[in-house]
Enzyme design. Structure first.
Site, mmCIF file in Angstrom:
data_model
loop_
_atom_site.group_PDB
_atom_site.id
_atom_site.type_symbol
_atom_site.label_atom_id
_atom_site.label_comp_id
_atom_site.label_asym_id
_atom_site.label_seq_id
_atom_site.Cartn_x
_atom_site.Cartn_y
_atom_site.Cartn_z
ATOM 1 N N ASP A 130 0.829 -1.205 0.000
ATOM 2 C CA ASP A 130 0.000 0.000 0.000
ATOM 3 C C ASP A 130 0.861 1.251 0.000
ATOM 4 O OD1 ASP A 130 -2.265 1.528 -0.004
ATOM 5 O OD2 ASP A 130 -2.914 1.015 2.015
ATOM 6 N N CYS B 171 -4.171 5.349 -1.889
ATOM 7 C CA CYS B 171 -4.799 4.635 -2.996
ATOM 8 C C CYS B 171 -4.708 5.472 -4.271
ATOM 9 C CB CYS B 171 -6.265 4.343 -2.669
ATOM 10 S SG CYS B 171 -7.170 3.561 -4.023
#
Length: 321
Positions: A22, A246
């Site tokens: 991530d 994201c």
């Protein structure tokens, strides 16, 4: 260090560092395979028990994850830390199993619009893919975990109804997926929402084993983790030095910092099994390797009882003390 945890807190929690996945998936510059492997191995050496190390997605969609197989091959597996990887579909699952992951993570968004933006398909199709991957995992004896993105709010739709979270959690359960992560994709979580979702899921989906994944977009990531601790949550995802975000969510910033979270837990009497000093050093090395100032706080200030020599500190008169 406080030996007894604060009232209502668990005695021990499991930290999952997601920095290599991530944290780096949306990094603006290419990150070498060697840097990723060193990051993962130094986190393992610091005592991190579980890491989400890569994602078996299409390289054109997330170029920094194109070396998933090579990263897996370079990891030091001797210390027994659990290596997980994100997989979007059956092909990704095949590659992950071949690469030797310890567990696969499937994902979908609680909101339909973000799911379309994130993986270009409907929630129903994502759930069907999750079910297929779960079957593949069972056949290969590889556990499958489920992540629910936008669990605390959607950048396109705003509030996400708790019933939608419950529906996805139950659907995961129908696939045999019991370990679930509630993802705060764009930092929309608040302590009140954390309390509501944790309590509702405990009642509506009691078999679910919940983890929490916060981004610090609005500066309340650790406050949300604190609220989760009060609800008895014992698994938290975080990212070394606070890297992350994201690529398909407007305004997304980094995850809560692994070392900041471990510091808070340590000072609250909650055990993690992680060496905080070693973790701080990993964060500093990561910042140097990436060539950009990162948002971690403890990596800059050090632990609470860090001491300085008075002669090295400038006094109010402008000279050193």
């Amino acid at each position: 260090m406080t030996e007894v945890p604060l009232d209502g807190f668990p005695e021990r929690v499991r930290i999952v560092d997601v920095g290599a996945r991530d944290g780096l998936q949306a990094w603006p510059d290419p990150v070498s395979t060697d840097v990723k492997i060193e990051l993962i191995n130094t986190l393992i050496a610091a005592g991190v028990p579980q890491l989400e190390v890569t994602s078996f997605v299409a390289p054109r969609a997330v170029p920094n994850m194109a070396d998933a197989r090579e990263v897996m091959a370079g990891i030091d597996r001797s210390r027994g830390a659990e290596m997980t990887a994100l997989v979007p579909n059956a092909r990704g699952a095949e590659r992950a199993i071949e690469a030797g992951v310890d567990a696969m993570v499937v994902f979908l968004s609680a909101s339909e619009s973000h799911n379309q933006a994130n993986v270009n398909c409907s929630r129903d199709k994502s759930l069907a893919a999750a079910a297929e991957i779960a079957r593949m995992g069972q056949d290969a004896d590889v556990p499958v975990y489920g992540a629910i993105a936008t669990a605390f709010g959607c950048p396109f739709e705003g509030n996400v109804a708790i019933k939608d979270i419950v529906q996805v959690a139950k659907s995961y359960g129908d696939c045999g997926i019991a370990q679930l992560t509630l993802g705060d994709t764009t930092g929309m979580a608040t302590p009140r929402l954390v309390q509501e979702r944790c309590r509702t899921l405990a009642t509506e989906v009691p078999a679910a084993d919940i983890a929490l994944h916060f981004h610090n977009t609005r500066g309340v990531g650790l406050a949300c983790a604190y609220a989760g601790l009060q609800e008895g949550i014992t698994r938290f995802e975080a990212s070394i030095a606070g890297i992350g975000g994201c690529p398909f969510a407007p305004g997304a910033t980094g995850n809560i910092c692994t070392e900041d979270l471990v510091y808070m837990l340590q000072e609250s009497g909650v055990a993690t099994g992680i060496n905080l000093d070693a973790l701080i050093e990993v964060a500093r090395r990561t910042e140097k390797a990436l060539g950009q100032t990162l948002p971690g706080q403890v990596m800059k200030a050090g632990p609470r009882l860090r001491r300085y020599e008075r002669e090295d500190v400038r006094s109010s008169s402008g000279s050193r003390a």
